[in-house]
Design a protein around this motif. Sequence first.
Motif, PDB file in Angstrom:
ATOM      1  N   HIS A  29      55.102  69.844  -5.700  1.00 30.19           N
ATOM      2  CA  HIS A  29      54.816  68.472  -5.291  1.00 30.19           C
ATOM      3  C   HIS A  29      56.003  67.738  -4.672  1.00 30.19           C
ATOM      4  CE1 HIS A  29      51.540  69.290  -8.183  1.00 30.19           C
ATOM      5  NE2 HIS A  29      50.848  68.499  -7.408  1.00 30.19           N
ATOM      6  N   VAL A  30      57.211  68.307  -4.795  1.00 34.45           N
ATOM      7  CA  VAL A  30      58.394  67.601  -4.291  1.00 34.45           C
ATOM      8  C   VAL A  30      59.221  68.456  -3.326  1.00 34.45           C
ATOM      9  CG1 VAL A  30      60.518  66.395  -4.925  1.00 34.45           C
ATOM     10  CG2 VAL A  30      58.505  66.202  -6.393  1.00 34.45           C
ATOM     11  N   THR A  31      59.757  69.585  -3.823  1.00 44.76           N
ATOM     12  CA  THR A  31      60.722  70.315  -2.999  1.00 44.76           C
ATOM     13  C   THR A  31      60.080  71.060  -1.829  1.00 44.76           C
ATOM     14  OG1 THR A  31      60.661  72.284  -4.429  1.00 44.76           O
ATOM     15  CG2 THR A  31      62.273  70.588  -4.956  1.00 44.76           C
ATOM     16  N   ILE A  32      58.931  71.706  -2.051  1.00 42.06           N
ATOM     17  CA  ILE A  32      58.277  72.419  -0.946  1.00 42.06           C
ATOM     18  C   ILE A  32      57.770  71.451   0.122  1.00 42.06           C
ATOM     19  CG2 ILE A  32      56.192  73.727  -0.351  1.00 42.06           C
ATOM     20  CD1 ILE A  32      56.798  75.607  -2.607  1.00 42.06           C
ATOM     21  N   PRO A  33      57.116  70.329  -0.220  1.00 40.66           N
ATOM     22  CA  PRO A  33      56.759  69.370   0.832  1.00 40.66           C
ATOM     23  C   PRO A  33      57.966  68.891   1.639  1.00 40.66           C
ATOM     24  CG  PRO A  33      55.523  68.883  -1.142  1.00 40.66           C
ATOM     25  CD  PRO A  33      56.516  69.949  -1.516  1.00 40.66           C
ATOM     26  N   ALA A  34      59.102  68.663   0.962  1.00 40.01           N
ATOM     27  CA  ALA A  34      60.316  68.249   1.678  1.00 40.01           C
ATOM     28  C   ALA A  34      60.774  69.340   2.636  1.00 40.01           C
ATOM     29  CB  ALA A  34      61.425  67.911   0.675  1.00 40.01           C
ATOM     30  N   MET A  35      60.733  70.597   2.181  1.00 39.26           N
ATOM     31  CA  MET A  35      61.121  71.707   3.041  1.00 39.26           C
ATOM     32  C   MET A  35      60.190  71.825   4.252  1.00 39.26           C
ATOM     33  SD  MET A  35      61.465  75.782   2.179  1.00 39.26           S
ATOM     34  CE  MET A  35      59.720  76.038   2.023  1.00 39.26           C
ATOM     35  N   LEU A  36      58.893  71.639   4.029  1.00 37.68           N
ATOM     36  CA  LEU A  36      57.934  71.730   5.125  1.00 37.68           C
ATOM     37  C   LEU A  36      58.188  70.662   6.180  1.00 37.68           C
ATOM     38  CD1 LEU A  36      54.653  72.491   3.134  1.00 37.68           C
ATOM     39  CD2 LEU A  36      55.721  73.978   4.828  1.00 37.68           C
ATOM     40  N   VAL A  37      58.411  69.441   5.748  1.00 35.86           N
ATOM     41  CA  VAL A  37      58.639  68.348   6.706  1.00 35.86           C
ATOM     42  C   VAL A  37      59.875  68.616   7.547  1.00 35.86           C
ATOM     43  CG1 VAL A  37      59.238  65.905   6.944  1.00 35.86           C
ATOM     44  CG2 VAL A  37      57.442  66.585   5.360  1.00 35.86           C
ATOM     45  N   THR A  38      60.995  68.925   6.909  1.00 39.18           N
ATOM     46  CA  THR A  38      62.245  69.095   7.655  1.00 39.18           C
ATOM     47  C   THR A  38      62.242  70.360   8.512  1.00 39.18           C
ATOM     48  OG1 THR A  38      63.243  70.178   5.713  1.00 39.18           O
ATOM     49  CG2 THR A  38      63.610  67.817   5.986  1.00 39.18           C
ATOM     50  N   THR A  39      61.648  71.431   8.006  1.00 38.79           N
ATOM     51  CA  THR A  39      61.643  72.692   8.760  1.00 38.79           C
ATOM     52  C   THR A  39      60.732  72.606   9.977  1.00 38.79           C
ATOM     53  OG1 THR A  39      62.068  73.947   6.737  1.00 38.79           O
ATOM     54  CG2 THR A  39      61.238  75.171   8.640  1.00 38.79           C
ATOM     55  N   ILE A  40      59.496  72.154   9.775  1.00 37.67           N
ATOM     56  CA  ILE A  40      58.538  72.090  10.882  1.00 37.67           C
ATOM     57  C   ILE A  40      58.965  71.063  11.920  1.00 37.67           C
ATOM     58  CG2 ILE A  40      56.146  71.557  11.498  1.00 37.67           C
ATOM     59  CD1 ILE A  40      55.317  72.651   8.768  1.00 37.67           C
ATOM     60  N   SER A  41      59.460  69.913  11.462  1.00 33.66           N
ATOM     61  CA  SER A  41      59.833  68.854  12.405  1.00 33.66           C
ATOM     62  C   SER A  41      61.029  69.234  13.268  1.00 33.66           C
ATOM     63  CB  SER A  41      60.141  67.554  11.648  1.00 33.66           C
ATOM     64  OG  SER A  41      61.269  67.712  10.805  1.00 33.66           O
ATOM     65  N   SER A  42      61.828  70.221  12.825  1.00 34.78           N
ATOM     66  CA  SER A  42      63.011  70.632  13.591  1.00 34.78           C
ATOM     67  C   SER A  42      62.688  71.663  14.674  1.00 34.78           C
ATOM     68  CB  SER A  42      64.064  71.217  12.643  1.00 34.78           C
ATOM     69  OG  SER A  42      63.618  72.443  12.077  1.00 34.78           O
ATOM     70  N   ASN A  76      46.380  66.976  -0.754  1.00 35.98           N
ATOM     71  CA  ASN A  76      47.327  67.995  -1.203  1.00 35.98           C
ATOM     72  C   ASN A  76      48.700  67.718  -0.579  1.00 35.98           C
ATOM     73  OD1 ASN A  76      48.758  70.768  -0.622  1.00 35.98           O
ATOM     74  ND2 ASN A  76      47.403  71.109  -2.366  1.00 35.98           N
ATOM     75  N   PRO A  77      49.768  67.626  -1.387  1.00 34.20           N
ATOM     76  CA  PRO A  77      51.097  67.287  -0.853  1.00 34.20           C
ATOM     77  C   PRO A  77      51.578  68.223   0.244  1.00 34.20           C
ATOM     78  CG  PRO A  77      51.098  67.202  -3.247  1.00 34.20           C
ATOM     79  CD  PRO A  77      49.778  67.798  -2.844  1.00 34.20           C
ATOM     80  N   ASN A  78      51.257  69.514   0.123  1.00 39.74           N
ATOM     81  CA  ASN A  78      51.717  70.465   1.130  1.00 39.74           C
ATOM     82  C   ASN A  78      50.994  70.264   2.456  1.00 39.74           C
ATOM     83  OD1 ASN A  78      53.567  71.974  -0.583  1.00 39.74           O
ATOM     84  ND2 ASN A  78      51.753  72.686  -1.641  1.00 39.74           N
ATOM     85  N   CYS A  79      49.694  69.972   2.401  1.00 39.26           N
ATOM     86  CA  CYS A  79      48.945  69.716   3.632  1.00 39.26           C
ATOM     87  C   CYS A  79      49.430  68.438   4.302  1.00 39.26           C
ATOM     88  CB  CYS A  79      47.447  69.621   3.329  1.00 39.26           C
ATOM     89  SG  CYS A  79      46.711  71.192   2.823  1.00 39.26           S
ATOM     90  N   ILE A  80      49.738  67.424   3.497  1.00 39.01           N
ATOM     91  CA  ILE A  80      50.282  66.178   4.050  1.00 39.01           C
ATOM     92  C   ILE A  80      51.623  66.449   4.728  1.00 39.01           C
ATOM     93  CG2 ILE A  80      51.198  63.906   3.453  1.00 39.01           C
ATOM     94  CD1 ILE A  80      49.117  63.809   1.179  1.00 39.01           C
ATOM     95  N   ALA A  81      52.474  67.253   4.069  1.00 36.69           N
ATOM     96  CA  ALA A  81      53.791  67.565   4.619  1.00 36.69           C
ATOM     97  C   ALA A  81      53.670  68.337   5.930  1.00 36.69           C
ATOM     98  CB  ALA A  81      54.604  68.372   3.604  1.00 36.69           C
ATOM     99  N   ILE A  82      52.728  69.273   6.000  1.00 39.58           N
ATOM    100  CA  ILE A  82      52.509  70.030   7.237  1.00 39.58           C
ATOM    101  C   ILE A  82      52.098  69.086   8.366  1.00 39.58           C
ATOM    102  CG2 ILE A  82      51.038  71.752   8.369  1.00 39.58           C
ATOM    103  CD1 ILE A  82      50.883  73.174   5.620  1.00 39.58           C
ATOM    104  N   ALA A  83      51.181  68.170   8.065  1.00 41.04           N
ATOM    105  CA  ALA A  83      50.707  67.223   9.080  1.00 41.04           C
ATOM    106  C   ALA A  83      51.845  66.326   9.570  1.00 41.04           C
ATOM    107  CB  ALA A  83      49.570  66.379   8.510  1.00 41.04           C
ATOM    108  N   VAL A  84      52.660  65.825   8.643  1.00 37.23           N
ATOM    109  CA  VAL A  84      53.781  64.965   9.018  1.00 37.23           C
ATOM    110  C   VAL A  84      54.794  65.735   9.862  1.00 37.23           C
ATOM    111  CG1 VAL A  84      55.761  63.664   8.122  1.00 37.23           C
ATOM    112  CG2 VAL A  84      53.523  63.428   7.045  1.00 37.23           C
ATOM    113  N   GLY A  85      55.138  66.951   9.413  1.00 36.87           N
ATOM    114  CA  GLY A  85      56.095  67.768  10.151  1.00 36.87           C
ATOM    115  C   GLY A  85      55.608  68.104  11.553  1.00 36.87           C
ATOM    116  N   MET A  86      54.340  68.475  11.684  1.00 39.24           N
ATOM    117  CA  MET A  86      53.780  68.794  12.997  1.00 39.24           C
ATOM    118  C   MET A  86      53.758  67.560  13.898  1.00 39.24           C
ATOM    119  SD  MET A  86      53.022  72.009  13.410  1.00 39.24           S
ATOM    120  CE  MET A  86      51.724  72.108  14.630  1.00 39.24           C
ATOM    121  N   ALA A  87      53.414  66.401  13.332  1.00 39.61           N
ATOM    122  CA  ALA A  87      53.380  65.164  14.122  1.00 39.61           C
ATOM    123  C   ALA A  87      54.770  64.826  14.658  1.00 39.61           C
ATOM    124  CB  ALA A  87      52.848  64.017  13.262  1.00 39.61           C
TER     125      ALA A  87
END
Length: 312
Positions: free
Chosen positions: A38-51, A166-177
């Motif tokens: 709920h915390v570390t993987i969503p953070a990793m997804l946002v920063t990795t995908i957005s880069s 789901n936190p991971n799905c939200i993180a994927i969407a944010v990172g992709m956006a």
Amino acid sequence: MYGQFFLLFALIIVGYYCNKKGWLNRETNKNMSSMVMHVTIPAMLVTTISSIQVDDRILKGFLLMAAAQIAAMVFFGYLMRLYARFRKVDARLHPMLDITVASLNTGFIGLPVTQIFFGSEGVLYMSAGVLSLNLYLWSYGVCVIENKKIGGLQGLGKTARKILLNPNCIAIAVGMALAVTDTTRLLPEAAIGFLKKLGDLATPLSLIYIGALAGDSGITSLFKEKQALEFSVIKMILMPLLAIFIMHFVSAGTMAKSIFLLSVALPSAIVVPMMVEQYGYGEKLSSDIVLWTTFISMLTMPLCVWIAGILY
């Protein structure tokens, strides 16, 4: 690559040692897994995908990977039902075996391992597997476990909420956006730095968790669960072999093929026994399969990375 293998197993051994010393008991490990998911993987997804600079090729690969993951899980689950009938397994267990054996732990285990071996682009493709796992579990999976079809708008609404919240799905969407609009550079540097540091914890904590799980579960007692071992061995051998065969005929990039092969070498999703307990029958066998596949994956994951390096 051998250095990465060492890192993988060394962190698992650290978790095992901490459990045996009493520093990571069952409750602590459970809380740590919740923090990772709920915390570390969503953070990793946002920063990795957005880069990542997302172009048409990568976006197409992301969508194809998500579709391929869902197809693989549905198809293999069907094969497990046929095998269960052949082995004359209690019919009440068939729905559970369908979902448990076919599911892939692309989030908790897949993402950290991908980060180690394949870097940012690999994480993007594996995140497609995270999205597909949630789509698969909270729509098709629930229907199979309950042995019925989703009924009406209310059922569809519940399924949609499970996926969207789901936190991971939200993180994927944010990172992709952020990646598609190229707006990551507009965010405060301190905020990106914070998320990056938080995301960096995902890999070590996930692997330490696996080691602690091995120490807490008692491997010798699992050998008594022969039915769980049988289905686990079939999953961890047959799914990668089928993937290698199918990828031979599919025109896809090296990275996409490598990530797909790694994904099917992953253990069953940890959330499935909880779903079975709530919606169906056979929670104990489901839990044993998750544990067995997790142990076996310590060998299959590095092996499939090595095979991908040779084949692709």
